[in-house]
Design a protein around this motif. Structure first.
Motif, mmCIF file in Angstrom:
data_model
loop_
_atom_site.group_PDB
_atom_site.id
_atom_site.type_symbol
_atom_site.label_atom_id
_atom_site.label_comp_id
_atom_site.label_asym_id
_atom_site.label_seq_id
_atom_site.Cartn_x
_atom_site.Cartn_y
_atom_site.Cartn_z
ATOM 1 N N SER A 118 0.949 -1.158 -0.020
ATOM 2 C CA SER A 118 0.007 -0.063 0.015
ATOM 3 C C SER A 118 0.773 1.304 0.013
ATOM 4 N N THR A 136 -3.471 4.300 -0.409
ATOM 5 C CA THR A 136 -3.844 3.678 -1.620
ATOM 6 C C THR A 136 -3.455 2.209 -2.074
ATOM 7 N N LEU A 144 -7.975 1.763 -4.673
ATOM 8 C CA LEU A 144 -8.727 1.711 -3.478
ATOM 9 C C LEU A 144 -8.217 2.512 -2.442
ATOM 10 N N ARG A 146 -8.030 4.461 1.306
ATOM 11 C CA ARG A 146 -8.790 4.971 2.917
ATOM 12 C C ARG A 146 -8.322 6.046 3.047
ATOM 13 N N THR A 187 -12.984 7.714 5.835
ATOM 14 C CA THR A 187 -13.848 7.414 4.760
ATOM 15 C C THR A 187 -13.180 6.424 3.664
ATOM 16 N N MET A 188 -13.790 5.675 3.101
ATOM 17 C CA MET A 188 -13.280 4.772 2.086
ATOM 18 C C MET A 188 -13.802 5.515 0.585
#
Length: 217
Positions: A118, A136, A144, A146, A187-188
Motif C-alpha cells: 500500500s 492507496t 482503492l 482509505r 472514509t473509503m
C-alpha cells in the motif's frame, strides 16, 4: 468354648462383630445366662451410637492396605497413556516448528513477488491546519483508498479529489465537518486511476477551497 469365654463375647456380640457361627453359639448361651442377657441390653445404647457414627463417617482405607495387581496394572496403564500423549504433543510441536522454519523463506519470497504494498501519503496544510492521510492500493480496475482527516476548521462539507497526471480530476468521496471538530474522519473511496496515474490528492470544500493537498511522489 468354656462358659467364661462366652461371657467375654458379650461386647463383641452387642457390637455385631462376631461371625455367623459364633453369634449362633452365643445366642444359645444367652438363653441360659441371664447375666449376659442383661449386659447385652446395657450395651444397646452404645451400639446404636456407634452404628450412627459409622453411617455418618465415610469409609476409610486401612493404613496397612496394599494395592492389588489389578490396581497396579491400571495405574501403570494410565501413566503409559499420559506419557504417550505428552510425547505426541512434543513431537507435534517440533514438527510445527520445522514446517514454519522451512516455509518462512518461501513465504517471504512469495510476499516479495505478490501485490505491491500500500502507498501511504500524509500531509498537513500550514495555513488551514488540516491534516490528512491517504492509503492507496492498486486494484484490477483502478485504486482503492482509505482517507483519514483531522479538520477543526469547520463547519463545512468536504470532498476528496483525485488529480491525474494528465490533469483530469475525479471526486471520489465526501463528508461533513462540524464546528470545532477535533476528531478523525475516516472514509473509503475508489478511483478508476491506478496509483501510478495519480499526481496528487486534494481535500477541498464543496465551494472549491483547498484545505490540504497530498503528493504521493
Amino acid at each position: 468354648m468354656r462358659s467364661l469365654e462366652r461371657h467375654r463375647d458379650v461386647g463383641a456380640y452387642a457390637l455385631g462383630v462376631l461371625d455367623e457361627a459364633e453369634s449362633f453359639r452365643f445366642e444359645d448361651h444367652l438363653m441360659e445366662c441371664p447375666q449376659c442377657a442383661a449386659q447385652v441390653t446395657e450395651f444397646g445404647p452404645a451400639a446404636r451410637q456407634l452404628m450412627l457414627y459409622r453411617r455418618a463417617t465415610p469409609r476409610f482405607v486401612h493404613p496397612m492396605a496394599q494395592p492389588g495387581p489389578r490396581l497396579l496394572d491400571r495405574l501403570l496403564g494410565e501413566l503409559t497413556v499420559r506419557h504417550r500423549a505428552r510425547r505426541r504433543r512434543l513431537l507435534y510441536g517440533l514438527a510445527a516448528s520445522v514446517v514454519l522454519a522451512v516455509a518462512a523463506p518461501a513465504l517471504t519470497a512469495f510476499a516479495g513477488h505478490g501485490e505491491p504494498a500500500s502507498r501511504v501519503t500524509a500531509a498537513t496544510d500550514p495555513g488551514t491546519g488540516v491534516w490528512a492521510r491517504v492509503t492507496t492500493e492498486d486494484g484490477d480496475s483502478g485504486s482503492l483508498m482509505r482517507l483519514e482527516v483531522k479538520d477543526a476548521s469547520g463547519p463545512h462539507s468536504c470532498r476528496l479529489v483525485v488529480v491525474g497526471r494528465d490533469g483530469s480530476e475525479q471526486v471520489v468521496g465526501g463528508w461533513s465537518v462540524g464546528t470545532r471538530d477535533t476528531g478523525t474522519t475516516m472514509t473509503m473511496a475508489g478511483s478508476t486511476m491506478h496509483p501510478d496515474q495519480i499526481a496528487h490528492y486534494d481535500v477541498r470544500t464543496t465551494d472549491g477551497q483547498r484545505l490540504v493537498s497530498l503528493d504521493p511522489s
